[in-house]
Motif scaffolding. Structure first.
Motif, PDB file in Angstrom:
ATOM      1  N   ALA A  69      15.715  -1.613   3.371  1.00 49.49           N
ATOM      2  CA  ALA A  69      14.729  -1.089   4.319  1.00 49.49           C
ATOM      3  C   ALA A  69      15.061   0.348   4.704  1.00 49.49           C
ATOM      4  CB  ALA A  69      14.670  -1.982   5.557  1.00 49.49           C
ATOM      5  N   LYS A  70      16.354   0.635   4.869  1.00 45.11           N
ATOM      6  CA  LYS A  70      16.757   1.987   5.261  1.00 45.11           C
ATOM      7  C   LYS A  70      16.517   2.987   4.138  1.00 45.11           C
ATOM      8  CE  LYS A  70      20.344   0.731   8.621  1.00 45.11           C
ATOM      9  NZ  LYS A  70      21.797   0.542   8.792  1.00 45.11           N
ATOM     10  N   GLU A  71      16.753   2.565   2.905  1.00 41.68           N
ATOM     11  CA  GLU A  71      16.656   3.495   1.775  1.00 41.68           C
ATOM     12  C   GLU A  71      15.261   3.557   1.172  1.00 41.68           C
ATOM     13  OE1 GLU A  71      19.178   5.407   0.868  1.00 41.68           O
ATOM     14  OE2 GLU A  71      20.455   4.536   2.405  1.00 41.68           O
ATOM     15  N   CYS A  72      14.395   2.652   1.519  1.00 45.71           N
ATOM     16  CA  CYS A  72      13.070   2.561   0.899  1.00 45.71           C
ATOM     17  C   CYS A  72      12.300   3.879   1.057  1.00 45.71           C
ATOM     18  CB  CYS A  72      12.301   1.420   1.561  1.00 45.71           C
ATOM     19  SG  CYS A  72      10.567   1.339   1.083  1.00 45.71           S
ATOM     20  N   PRO A  73      11.966   4.542  -0.042  1.00 44.11           N
ATOM     21  CA  PRO A  73      11.274   5.831   0.052  1.00 44.11           C
ATOM     22  C   PRO A  73       9.865   5.706   0.627  1.00 44.11           C
ATOM     23  CG  PRO A  73      12.135   5.454  -2.165  1.00 44.11           C
ATOM     24  CD  PRO A  73      12.255   4.167  -1.430  1.00 44.11           C
TER      25      PRO A  73
ATOM     26  N   VAL B 204      15.899 -11.099  -3.395  1.00 42.88           N
ATOM     27  CA  VAL B 204      14.812 -11.075  -2.408  1.00 42.88           C
ATOM     28  C   VAL B 204      13.619 -10.252  -2.887  1.00 42.88           C
ATOM     29  CG1 VAL B 204      14.196 -10.389  -0.048  1.00 42.88           C
ATOM     30  CG2 VAL B 204      16.446 -11.374  -0.509  1.00 42.88           C
ATOM     31  N   PHE B 205      13.887  -9.175  -3.642  1.00 44.15           N
ATOM     32  CA  PHE B 205      12.820  -8.249  -4.049  1.00 44.15           C
ATOM     33  C   PHE B 205      12.712  -8.188  -5.567  1.00 44.15           C
ATOM     34  CE2 PHE B 205      14.814  -6.303  -0.190  1.00 44.15           C
ATOM     35  CZ  PHE B 205      13.769  -6.537   0.699  1.00 44.15           C
ATOM     36  N   GLU B 206      11.477  -8.018  -6.038  1.00 47.29           N
ATOM     37  CA  GLU B 206      11.261  -7.865  -7.476  1.00 47.29           C
ATOM     38  C   GLU B 206       9.981  -7.066  -7.703  1.00 47.29           C
ATOM     39  OE1 GLU B 206      11.974 -11.411  -9.858  1.00 47.29           O
ATOM     40  OE2 GLU B 206      10.188 -10.915 -11.024  1.00 47.29           O
ATOM     41  N   LEU B 207       9.975  -6.264  -8.764  1.00 51.20           N
ATOM     42  CA  LEU B 207       8.768  -5.527  -9.120  1.00 51.20           C
ATOM     43  C   LEU B 207       7.882  -6.431  -9.969  1.00 51.20           C
ATOM     44  CD1 LEU B 207      10.010  -1.944 -10.047  1.00 51.20           C
ATOM     45  CD2 LEU B 207       9.322  -2.844  -7.834  1.00 51.20           C
ATOM     46  N   ASP B 208       6.603  -6.439  -9.675  1.00 50.16           N
ATOM     47  CA  ASP B 208       5.651  -7.199 -10.477  1.00 50.16           C
ATOM     48  C   ASP B 208       5.087  -6.291 -11.578  1.00 50.16           C
ATOM     49  OD1 ASP B 208       4.199  -9.333 -11.302  1.00 50.16           O
ATOM     50  OD2 ASP B 208       2.791  -9.348  -9.624  1.00 50.16           O
ATOM     51  N   ILE B 209       4.258  -6.839 -12.433  1.00 53.27           N
ATOM     52  CA  ILE B 209       3.729  -6.033 -13.544  1.00 53.27           C
ATOM     53  C   ILE B 209       2.803  -4.921 -13.054  1.00 53.27           C
ATOM     54  CG2 ILE B 209       3.951  -7.760 -15.363  1.00 53.27           C
ATOM     55  CD1 ILE B 209       1.041  -8.518 -14.846  1.00 53.27           C
ATOM     56  N   ASP B 210       2.370  -5.004 -11.800  1.00 54.38           N
ATOM     57  CA  ASP B 210       1.561  -3.908 -11.253  1.00 54.38           C
ATOM     58  C   ASP B 210       2.428  -2.733 -10.813  1.00 54.38           C
ATOM     59  OD1 ASP B 210       2.703  -4.820  -8.920  1.00 54.38           O
ATOM     60  OD2 ASP B 210       0.840  -5.409  -7.952  1.00 54.38           O
ATOM     61  N   GLY B 211       3.748  -2.875 -10.972  1.00 53.28           N
ATOM     62  CA  GLY B 211       4.652  -1.781 -10.644  1.00 53.28           C
ATOM     63  C   GLY B 211       5.031  -1.700  -9.185  1.00 53.28           C
ATOM     64  N   LEU B 212       4.607  -2.671  -8.392  1.00 57.82           N
ATOM     65  CA  LEU B 212       4.921  -2.678  -6.963  1.00 57.82           C
ATOM     66  C   LEU B 212       5.914  -3.784  -6.646  1.00 57.82           C
ATOM     67  CD1 LEU B 212       1.287  -2.216  -5.577  1.00 57.82           C
ATOM     68  CD2 LEU B 212       3.003  -0.447  -6.052  1.00 57.82           C
ATOM     69  N   ALA B 213       6.643  -3.609  -5.556  1.00 58.24           N
ATOM     70  CA  ALA B 213       7.656  -4.590  -5.165  1.00 58.24           C
ATOM     71  C   ALA B 213       7.037  -5.693  -4.308  1.00 58.24           C
ATOM     72  CB  ALA B 213       8.776  -3.903  -4.392  1.00 58.24           C
ATOM     73  N   TYR B 214       7.543  -6.909  -4.528  1.00 58.15           N
ATOM     74  CA  TYR B 214       7.129  -8.076  -3.751  1.00 58.15           C
ATOM     75  C   TYR B 214       8.379  -8.852  -3.352  1.00 58.15           C
ATOM     76  CZ  TYR B 214       2.406  -7.111  -5.374  1.00 58.15           C
ATOM     77  OH  TYR B 214       1.206  -6.501  -5.623  1.00 58.15           O
ATOM     78  N   VAL B 215       8.266  -9.657  -2.302  1.00 57.16           N
ATOM     79  CA  VAL B 215       9.386 -10.507  -1.919  1.00 57.16           C
ATOM     80  C   VAL B 215       9.318 -11.814  -2.705  1.00 57.16           C
ATOM     81  CG1 VAL B 215       9.581  -9.518   0.391  1.00 57.16           C
ATOM     82  CG2 VAL B 215       8.131 -11.534   0.039  1.00 57.16           C
TER      83      VAL B 215
ATOM     84  N   ASP C 239       0.824  -1.212   0.000  1.00 60.72           N
ATOM     85  CA  ASP C 239       0.000   0.000   0.000  1.00 60.72           C
ATOM     86  C   ASP C 239       0.857   1.261   0.000  1.00 60.72           C
ATOM     87  OD1 ASP C 239      -2.296  -1.466  -0.004  1.00 60.72           O
ATOM     88  OD2 ASP C 239      -2.706  -1.256   2.135  1.00 60.72           O
ATOM     89  N   LEU C 240       2.095   1.148   0.494  1.00 62.12           N
ATOM     90  CA  LEU C 240       2.964   2.317   0.600  1.00 62.12           C
ATOM     91  C   LEU C 240       4.096   2.307  -0.420  1.00 62.12           C
ATOM     92  CD1 LEU C 240       3.241   2.574   4.504  1.00 62.12           C
ATOM     93  CD2 LEU C 240       1.749   3.857   2.972  1.00 62.12           C
ATOM     94  N   CYS C 241       4.207   1.248  -1.190  1.00 58.28           N
ATOM     95  CA  CYS C 241       5.319   1.105  -2.142  1.00 58.28           C
ATOM     96  C   CYS C 241       5.168   2.123  -3.274  1.00 58.28           C
ATOM     97  CB  CYS C 241       5.323  -0.309  -2.698  1.00 58.28           C
ATOM     98  SG  CYS C 241       6.581  -0.581  -3.973  1.00 58.28           S
ATOM     99  N   THR C 242       6.270   2.830  -3.572  1.00 61.95           N
ATOM    100  CA  THR C 242       6.250   3.826  -4.646  1.00 61.95           C
ATOM    101  C   THR C 242       6.654   3.230  -5.987  1.00 61.95           C
ATOM    102  OG1 THR C 242       8.557   4.507  -4.415  1.00 61.95           O
ATOM    103  CG2 THR C 242       6.939   5.560  -2.944  1.00 61.95           C
ATOM    104  N   GLY C 243       7.171   2.009  -5.953  1.00 57.19           N
ATOM    105  CA  GLY C 243       7.544   1.345  -7.206  1.00 57.19           C
ATOM    106  C   GLY C 243       8.838   1.838  -7.828  1.00 57.19           C
ATOM    107  N   ASP C 244       9.670   2.513  -7.033  1.00 58.56           N
ATOM    108  CA  ASP C 244      10.928   3.050  -7.575  1.00 58.56           C
ATOM    109  C   ASP C 244      11.953   1.965  -7.866  1.00 58.56           C
ATOM    110  OD1 ASP C 244      12.700   2.764  -5.005  1.00 58.56           O
ATOM    111  OD2 ASP C 244      10.789   3.588  -4.384  1.00 58.56           O
ATOM    112  N   GLY C 245      11.835   0.828  -7.194  1.00 55.46           N
ATOM    113  CA  GLY C 245      12.709  -0.308  -7.496  1.00 55.46           C
ATOM    114  C   GLY C 245      14.045  -0.320  -6.788  1.00 55.46           C
ATOM    115  N   ILE C 246      14.238   0.552  -5.804  1.00 55.99           N
ATOM    116  CA  ILE C 246      15.518   0.578  -5.087  1.00 55.99           C
ATOM    117  C   ILE C 246      15.810  -0.776  -4.438  1.00 55.99           C
ATOM    118  CG2 ILE C 246      16.676   1.541  -3.053  1.00 55.99           C
ATOM    119  CD1 ILE C 246      15.453   4.245  -3.795  1.00 55.99           C
ATOM    120  N   CYS C 247      14.804  -1.375  -3.821  1.00 54.94           N
ATOM    121  CA  CYS C 247      15.016  -2.658  -3.136  1.00 54.94           C
ATOM    122  C   CYS C 247      15.460  -3.744  -4.117  1.00 54.94           C
ATOM    123  CB  CYS C 247      13.744  -3.090  -2.423  1.00 54.94           C
ATOM    124  SG  CYS C 247      12.280  -3.175  -3.477  1.00 54.94           S
TER     125      CYS C 247
END
Ligand code: SF4
Length: 103
Positions: free
Chosen positions: A78-82, A38-49, A23-31
């Motif tokens: 986690a520290k850099e996640c916008p 561990v992390f990947e963006l899905d086609i909805d533009g949000l990150a998932y584990v 709900d809070l993911c901006t989809g920037d892809g830093i993670c």
């Protein structure tokens, strides 16, 4: 009946899992840049584990274990996640140790 939970604290970091609040993911892809294992963006533009066998866990708030070798990368994510939406917690007691809800 007595239920006893024995601490599984063999090595620090082994007892950690990570989840993302989409709900809070901006989809920037830093993670996904820091820890693509561990992390990947899905086609909805949000990150998932991802699971240990590289499967994208698309259920919102799904958790995956944090491999010791990737602990620093996950913590940096986690520290850099916008969106302040990467949560790392202990499996044994669900206490958040890195992320916006960490003490
Ligand atoms: S760093 Fe945070 S806000 Fe950015 S894609 Fe990853 S989870 Fe989403």
């Amino acid at each position: 009946m007595t239920v006893r939970h024995e601490a599984e604290t063999g090595s620090e970091g082994h007892d950690l899992e990570v989840w993302i609040d989409q709900d809070l993911c901006t989809g920037d892809g830093i993670c996904a840049q820091y820890a693509p294992e561990v992390f990947e963006l899905d086609i909805d533009g949000l990150a998932y584990v991802k699971s240990a066998d590289d499967e994208l866990l698309q259920a919102p708030g799904a958790t995956t274990p944090v491999p010791l070798t990737l602990l620093n990368d996950v913590v940096d994510s986690a520290k850099e996640c916008p969106g302040d939406c990467i949560h790392v917690r202990r499996v044994s007691d669900s206490v958040e140790v890195y992320g916006p809800d960490a003490a």
